[in-house]
Design an enzyme around this catalytic site. Structure first.
Site, mmCIF file in Angstrom:
data_model
loop_
_atom_site.group_PDB
_atom_site.id
_atom_site.type_symbol
_atom_site.label_atom_id
_atom_site.label_comp_id
_atom_site.label_asym_id
_atom_site.label_seq_id
_atom_site.Cartn_x
_atom_site.Cartn_y
_atom_site.Cartn_z
ATOM 1 N N CYS A 34 0.775 -1.296 -0.144
ATOM 2 C CA CYS A 34 0.045 0.180 0.149
ATOM 3 C C CYS A 34 0.778 1.306 -0.013
ATOM 4 O O CYS A 34 1.859 1.384 0.768
ATOM 5 C CB CYS A 34 -0.971 -0.009 1.177
ATOM 6 S SG CYS A 34 -1.826 1.604 1.298
ATOM 7 N N GLN A 36 -17.714 -8.808 13.567
ATOM 8 C CA GLN A 36 -16.431 -9.314 13.140
ATOM 9 C C GLN A 36 -16.144 -8.496 11.968
ATOM 10 O O GLN A 36 -16.667 -8.197 10.869
ATOM 11 C CB GLN A 36 -16.433 -10.811 13.050
ATOM 12 C CG GLN A 36 -16.743 -11.543 13.948
ATOM 13 C CD GLN A 36 -15.655 -11.444 15.312
ATOM 14 O OE1 GLN A 36 -14.555 -11.246 14.756
ATOM 15 N NE2 GLN A 36 -16.098 -12.047 16.547
ATOM 16 N N PHE A 62 -21.006 -13.358 26.801
ATOM 17 C CA PHE A 62 -20.537 -12.106 25.887
ATOM 18 C C PHE A 62 -20.965 -12.510 24.416
ATOM 19 O O PHE A 62 -20.269 -12.279 23.375
ATOM 20 C CB PHE A 62 -19.161 -11.988 26.023
ATOM 21 C CG PHE A 62 -18.513 -11.804 27.354
ATOM 22 C CD1 PHE A 62 -18.674 -10.670 27.993
ATOM 23 C CD2 PHE A 62 -17.977 -12.943 27.892
ATOM 24 C CE1 PHE A 62 -18.114 -10.504 29.456
ATOM 25 C CE2 PHE A 62 -17.789 -12.940 29.252
ATOM 26 C CZ PHE A 62 -17.580 -11.681 29.901
ATOM 27 N N CYS A 72 -6.346 2.222 -0.041
ATOM 28 C CA CYS A 72 -6.128 1.150 0.958
ATOM 29 C C CYS A 72 -6.263 -0.125 0.405
ATOM 30 O O CYS A 72 -7.223 -0.243 -0.429
ATOM 31 C CB CYS A 72 -7.302 1.674 1.912
ATOM 32 S SG CYS A 72 -7.339 0.479 3.408
ATOM 33 N N CYS A 116 -9.442 -11.851 21.696
ATOM 34 C CA CYS A 116 -8.678 -10.932 21.067
ATOM 35 C C CYS A 116 -7.396 -10.533 21.791
ATOM 36 O O CYS A 116 -6.952 -9.515 21.471
ATOM 37 C CB CYS A 116 -9.726 -9.795 20.635
ATOM 38 S SG CYS A 116 -10.184 -9.118 21.960
ATOM 39 N N CYS A 166 0.226 6.188 7.112
ATOM 40 C CA CYS A 166 -1.127 5.795 7.762
ATOM 41 C C CYS A 166 -0.839 4.937 8.891
ATOM 42 O O CYS A 166 0.029 4.242 9.059
ATOM 43 C CB CYS A 166 -1.821 5.168 6.744
ATOM 44 S SG CYS A 166 -3.387 4.077 7.264
#
Length: 407
Positions: free
Chosen positions: A58, A241, A268, A141, A362, A64
């Site tokens: 990219c 997600q 959760f 992007c 995560c 970025c």
């Protein structure tokens, strides 16, 4: 100018040399030189590049802040992410089998939060630069799906209409089958003229839904997301997600762990990412702290055909985890907590000892902490599936399979 050799990568993707000296944009084995200030070499010159170094795909990679690892080969990134999980477990004295990592392809992100600001010449939309409030435009992007890239002019229009000159808008944009679902924060206070202008923009831009600081401005069509056989309309800005491929990988691993269980509790549960697909074969009790999410999940189940019974409960699992007498009526547990992990709930699971636990995480560090508690209670961590749906970032997701050692 000083010269150092990079020994390893830190959790934020920076190279670390002896000292320690933190060097962004570098890889293990590289020799770099530059000025060091406060333990950081902010602008390194690569003297000896690593074999794993590649040209970033990219053109926005240097400016970025969205991607930290585009200068590394795909194989290196995959191996590094698995190793992050392996080391977190090792720090707790845990060894586990690892399945091959599942990595989402380029141009697969279906959800993004853009920053938009009014300027003297118009509007600026993009992502923040690395450790900066500067907004970097991202016309090329490599992460986002084309439909999200097409939303940039819409974001500019929203900034021109509703951003003040003193602050920036945060626009959470989510793809849905009927159009973009846009939730905006940080804008001007709503008044009659602004509300009319935003409603008109929703119509002309073909948005499915536009929400302004938690107030729904316009709803052209419900922006439903499909979870198995059900369609759910999440609350504005609700968690989803990041990629369809990543969600599929997490779900496949979770399905395998749950197996033929007849009664499953999903802790959760969010809007039903796991609950509703699992209800194709099992009765599911979905527990989530956000009442709007449980309402959306239940509504999706009621509209679906062919699913087994799903019940919902709005409950803060950090303060009021399910207790052993509540847990013992389930054959399998799905646990998908936020980054803080599920320490309080894991204590109750360790006492209740349900047959199997699918732990979706995560955060490898809190996962390893909770895994150690479950293992001490008589579970084994059978295998770990690492999932990389935040390509080129340092973010890692995984599913761990826990089974009781006496089964």
């Amino acid at each position: 100018m000083e010269q150092v050799t990079i020994e390893r990568l830190g959790h934020q993707g920076d190279g670390i040399a002896p000292g320690p000296v933190f060097v962004p944009g570098t890889l293990p084995g590289e020799v770099v030189e530059g000025e060091i200030s406060g333990g950081v070499m902010a602008a390194p010159k690569i003297v000896t590049p690593a074999e794993t170094r590649v040209k970033p795909p990219c053109r926005h990679a240097k400016s970025c802040g969205g991607c930290a690892l585009q200068h590394a080969s795909d194989d290196f990134v995959a191996g590094w992410k698995v190793d992050v999980v392996r080391k977190a477990l090792s720090a707790q004295g845990i060894d586990a089998d690892f399945r091959p990592i599942e990595t989402s392809p380029r141009h697969s992100r279906r959800r993004a939060t853009f920053t938009a600001r009014r300027t003297k010449k118009g509007a600026l939309v993009g992502f923040h630069g690395r450790a900066s409030d500067t907004i970097v435009e991202i016309p090329d992007c490599q992460l986002l799906r084309p439909e999200l890239m097409a939303a940039l002019p819409m974001a500019e229009a929203l900034a021109l209409e509703g951003a003040s000159r003193k602050g920036a808008l945060a626009l959470t944009v989510t793809l849905s089958p009927v159009g973009l679902d846009v939730a905006v924060t940080g804008g001007k206070p709503l008044d009659g003229p602004l509300q009319m202008a935003l409603a008109q923009l929703t119509e002309t831009r073909g948005l499915a839904r536009l929400t302004w600081d938690d107030e729904v401005i316009a709803l052209r069509e419900p922006p439903a997301q499909r979870f198995g056989a059900a369609q759910v309309v999440p609350p504005p800005g609700a968690f989803l997600q990041a990629t369809e491929e990543g969600e599929a990988a997490l779900l496949a691993a979770t399905r395998e762990i749950v197996g033929d269980a007849r009664r499953v509790v999903d802790l959760f549960a969010g809007c039903g990412t796991f609950s509703l697909p699992l209800a194709e074969r099992a009765e599911v009790h979905a527990v989530e702290g956000d009442r709007a999410m449980t309402a959306a999940l239940e509504a999706g189940w009621r509209r679906a055909q062919g699913l087994k019974r799903v019940t919902t409960e709005a409950r803060d699992l950090f303060r009021r985890p399910l207790l052993p007498d509540e847990l013992k009526r389930f054959d399998a547990v799905v646990l998908d907590p936020p980054r803080a992990g599920a320490e309080a709930q894991v204590e109750e699971l360790a006492e209740a000892k349900p047959p199997v636990i699918a732990y979706v995480s995560c955060n490898p560090v809190t996962f390893a902490r909770d895994a150690a508690r479950l293992i001490a209670a008589g579970y084994r961590l059978s295998w770990v599936q690492v999932v990389d749906q935040f390509r080129w970032s340092t973010h890692v997701e995984l599913v761990g399979s826990f089974t009781r050692t006496d089964m």
